[in-house]
Design a protein around this motif. Structure first.
Motif, PDB file in Angstrom:
ATOM      1  N   VAL A 167      14.225   5.400  -4.988  1.00 40.54           N
ATOM      2  CA  VAL A 167      14.926   4.623  -3.939  1.00 40.54           C
ATOM      3  C   VAL A 167      13.989   3.453  -3.548  1.00 40.54           C
ATOM      4  CG1 VAL A 167      15.776   4.783  -1.804  1.00 40.54           C
ATOM      5  CG2 VAL A 167      16.356   6.478  -3.297  1.00 40.54           C
ATOM      6  N   LEU A 168      12.568   3.809  -3.276  1.00 38.29           N
ATOM      7  CA  LEU A 168      11.708   3.026  -2.850  1.00 38.29           C
ATOM      8  C   LEU A 168      11.392   1.580  -3.752  1.00 38.29           C
ATOM      9  CD1 LEU A 168       9.956   2.564  -0.271  1.00 38.29           C
ATOM     10  CD2 LEU A 168       8.095   3.513  -1.470  1.00 38.29           C
ATOM     11  N   LEU A 169      11.583   2.347  -5.137  1.00 38.97           N
ATOM     12  CA  LEU A 169      11.340   1.143  -6.056  1.00 38.97           C
ATOM     13  C   LEU A 169      12.503   0.067  -6.102  1.00 38.97           C
ATOM     14  CD1 LEU A 169       9.841   0.214  -8.862  1.00 38.97           C
ATOM     15  CD2 LEU A 169      11.383   1.776 -10.173  1.00 38.97           C
ATOM     16  N   LEU A 170      13.776   0.840  -6.115  1.00 41.34           N
ATOM     17  CA  LEU A 170      14.688  -0.170  -5.817  1.00 41.34           C
ATOM     18  C   LEU A 170      14.653  -1.239  -4.618  1.00 41.34           C
ATOM     19  CD1 LEU A 170      17.750   2.000  -6.889  1.00 41.34           C
ATOM     20  CD2 LEU A 170      16.890   0.290  -8.256  1.00 41.34           C
ATOM     21  N   ALA A 171      14.443  -0.661  -3.284  1.00 44.67           N
ATOM     22  CA  ALA A 171      14.022  -1.320  -2.449  1.00 44.67           C
ATOM     23  C   ALA A 171      13.155  -2.697  -2.556  1.00 44.67           C
ATOM     24  CB  ALA A 171      13.441  -0.057  -1.131  1.00 44.67           C
TER      25      ALA A 171
ATOM     26  N   LEU B  72       4.333   3.500   4.868  1.00 39.09           N
ATOM     27  CA  LEU B  72       5.621   3.141   4.835  1.00 39.09           C
ATOM     28  C   LEU B  72       6.396   2.908   6.254  1.00 39.09           C
ATOM     29  CD1 LEU B  72       8.416   2.557   3.291  1.00 39.09           C
ATOM     30  CD2 LEU B  72       8.868   4.890   3.217  1.00 39.09           C
ATOM     31  N   THR B  73       5.983   3.836   7.460  1.00 42.50           N
ATOM     32  CA  THR B  73       6.608   3.620   8.724  1.00 42.50           C
ATOM     33  C   THR B  73       5.883   2.471   9.255  1.00 42.50           C
ATOM     34  OG1 THR B  73       6.599   6.106   8.952  1.00 42.50           O
ATOM     35  CG2 THR B  73       6.350   4.896  10.937  1.00 42.50           C
ATOM     36  N   LEU B  74       4.715   1.949   9.164  1.00 38.26           N
ATOM     37  CA  LEU B  74       4.175   1.065   9.388  1.00 38.26           C
ATOM     38  C   LEU B  74       4.827  -0.305   9.022  1.00 38.26           C
ATOM     39  CD1 LEU B  74       1.945  -0.742  11.112  1.00 38.26           C
ATOM     40  CD2 LEU B  74       0.479  -0.425   9.169  1.00 38.26           C
ATOM     41  N   SER B  75       4.994  -0.214   7.822  1.00 39.03           N
ATOM     42  CA  SER B  75       5.678  -1.449   7.253  1.00 39.03           C
ATOM     43  C   SER B  75       7.033  -1.487   7.812  1.00 39.03           C
ATOM     44  CB  SER B  75       5.932  -0.985   5.568  1.00 39.03           C
ATOM     45  OG  SER B  75       6.927  -1.876   4.942  1.00 39.03           O
ATOM     46  N   ILE B  76       7.929  -0.346   7.841  1.00 45.85           N
ATOM     47  CA  ILE B  76       9.411  -0.551   8.662  1.00 45.85           C
ATOM     48  C   ILE B  76       9.233  -1.069   9.862  1.00 45.85           C
ATOM     49  CG2 ILE B  76      11.167   0.436   9.228  1.00 45.85           C
ATOM     50  CD1 ILE B  76      10.996   2.419   6.851  1.00 45.85           C
TER      51      ILE B  76
ATOM     52  N   LEU C 191       1.035  -1.245  -0.104  1.00 45.98           N
ATOM     53  CA  LEU C 191       0.080  -0.009  -0.043  1.00 45.98           C
ATOM     54  C   LEU C 191       0.729   1.162  -0.155  1.00 45.98           C
ATOM     55  CD1 LEU C 191      -2.791  -1.124   2.555  1.00 45.98           C
ATOM     56  CD2 LEU C 191      -3.017  -0.240  -0.121  1.00 45.98           C
ATOM     57  N   ALA C 192       1.994   1.290   0.668  1.00 47.50           N
ATOM     58  CA  ALA C 192       3.019   2.163   0.935  1.00 47.50           C
ATOM     59  C   ALA C 192       3.459   2.635  -0.490  1.00 47.50           C
ATOM     60  CB  ALA C 192       3.926   2.092   1.854  1.00 47.50           C
ATOM     61  N   PHE C 193       3.830   1.556  -1.083  1.00 47.63           N
ATOM     62  CA  PHE C 193       4.384   1.617  -2.488  1.00 47.63           C
ATOM     63  C   PHE C 193       3.508   2.138  -3.630  1.00 47.63           C
ATOM     64  CE2 PHE C 193       5.360   0.185  -6.778  1.00 47.63           C
ATOM     65  CZ  PHE C 193       6.655   0.625  -7.063  1.00 47.63           C
TER      66      PHE C 193
ATOM     67  N   SER D  54      14.790   0.969   1.987  1.00 46.86           N
ATOM     68  CA  SER D  54      13.453   1.396   2.617  1.00 46.86           C
ATOM     69  C   SER D  54      13.477   2.656   3.734  1.00 46.86           C
ATOM     70  CB  SER D  54      12.704   0.264   3.320  1.00 46.86           C
ATOM     71  OG  SER D  54      12.455  -0.546   2.120  1.00 46.86           O
ATOM     72  N   LEU D  55      14.405   2.315   4.522  1.00 40.52           N
ATOM     73  CA  LEU D  55      14.868   3.411   5.343  1.00 40.52           C
ATOM     74  C   LEU D  55      15.572   4.710   4.733  1.00 40.52           C
ATOM     75  CD1 LEU D  55      16.709   1.218   8.246  1.00 40.52           C
ATOM     76  CD2 LEU D  55      14.527   2.367   8.469  1.00 40.52           C
TER      77      LEU D  55
END
Length: 266
Positions: free
Chosen positions: A247-251, A187-191, A132-134, A213-214
């Motif tokens: 960066v998120l796509l690469l993550a 994204l915070t919830l995911s991490i 969902l974050a992505f 991701s961080l």
């Protein structure tokens, strides 16, 4: 129905919806929001069974590349269609829907290795919040591109064509930051859920995803803080949004692509 047939049908519906919205943007046809939503929904109805089929192939610790791509793109389409009822974001469909359709066609032929571990509720929360974050931040990236086009056009006093079809600049910018805020929460919830429910977020097969991701979280947090305190906006906001999304796509997909496609490892 065969996965390839579903993927082709979804692609056709997505292309039809995106084409109409694209022609609306360049003022060749009148706006037909319900037509675009209906065609997008028909594509999504073909998309979701394919995602369910991939998820049902086995019990996996984390979805493979093809499953992740199909799930994330499907959620992005779903979020866009829902949000379009309350925010003027349907122009994002011009780029998002063809990308979702192309993702489906490519994913049908990709392997989806399983890790052989049960999907616990905690891991399911991590996987869903990640997807969902992505999805939200991918929508934000396309919104940023449109905002950049609008910003540049207005700066050079080009007020015809696409710019006339877009909402006011302030509205476009406000929607961008609303999308980023929502994506950041997920994204915070995911991490956090990853640290809580995965055995080791920095294990060999997860290290790249965790670090990147961080890094994406830091980029978006810096952008939001600087927008609030320093007034960052315009092209600077566009560049930081696109950088964070890259960066998120690469993550999310970079390490999966290397492991599953290039190295052929689960």
């Amino acid at each position: 129905m065969q996965p390839l047939s579903l993927a082709v049908m979804a692609f056709i519906f997505y292309i039809a919806a995106a084409s109409w919205q694209g022609l609306t943007l360049i003022r060749r046809v009148p706006p037909r929001a319900m037509l675009v939503r209906s065609l997008g929904l028909l594509g999504l109805l073909c998309h979701l069974p394919l995602a369910a089929t991939l998820l049902a192939r086995g019990n996996s610790l984390l979805p493979g590349l093809s499953t992740s791509a199909v799930l994330a793109s499907g959620l992005a389409v779903l979020v866009l269609l829902v949000v379009s009822f309350i925010k003027p974001v349907l122009n994002v469909a011009t780029a998002l829907l063809p990308l979702a359709g192309l993702t489906l066609l490519l994913a049908v032929g990709l392997p989806s290795p399983e890790r052989g571990a049960n999907m616990t509720p905690g891991i399911a929360l991590h996987a869903l919040s990640s997807a969902l974050a992505f999805a939200l931040l991918a929508i934000a990236a396309i919104q940023a591109v449109l905002l950049g086009i609008q910003n540049q056009a207005l700066r050079h006093h080009h007020i015809r064509g696409v710019v006339q079809s877009l909402p006011p600049l302030t509205t476009m910018e406000r929607i961008l930051f609303e999308l980023i805020w929502a994506g950041m929460i997920l994204l915070t919830l995911s991490i956090v859920s990853g640290f809580l429910f995965l055995d080791n977020m920095f294990a060999q097969h997860l290290a790249h995803k965790s670090i990147l991701s961080l890094a994406a979280w830091v980029i978006f947090a810096t952008l939001l803080f600087s927008h609030h305190r320093l007034g960052w906006r315009g092209m600077r906001a566009v560049r930081w949004t696109l950088g964070g999304c890259l960066v998120l796509l690469l993550a999310y997909f970079g390490s999966k692509f290397v492991l599953e496609i290039l190295l052929n490892r689960g």
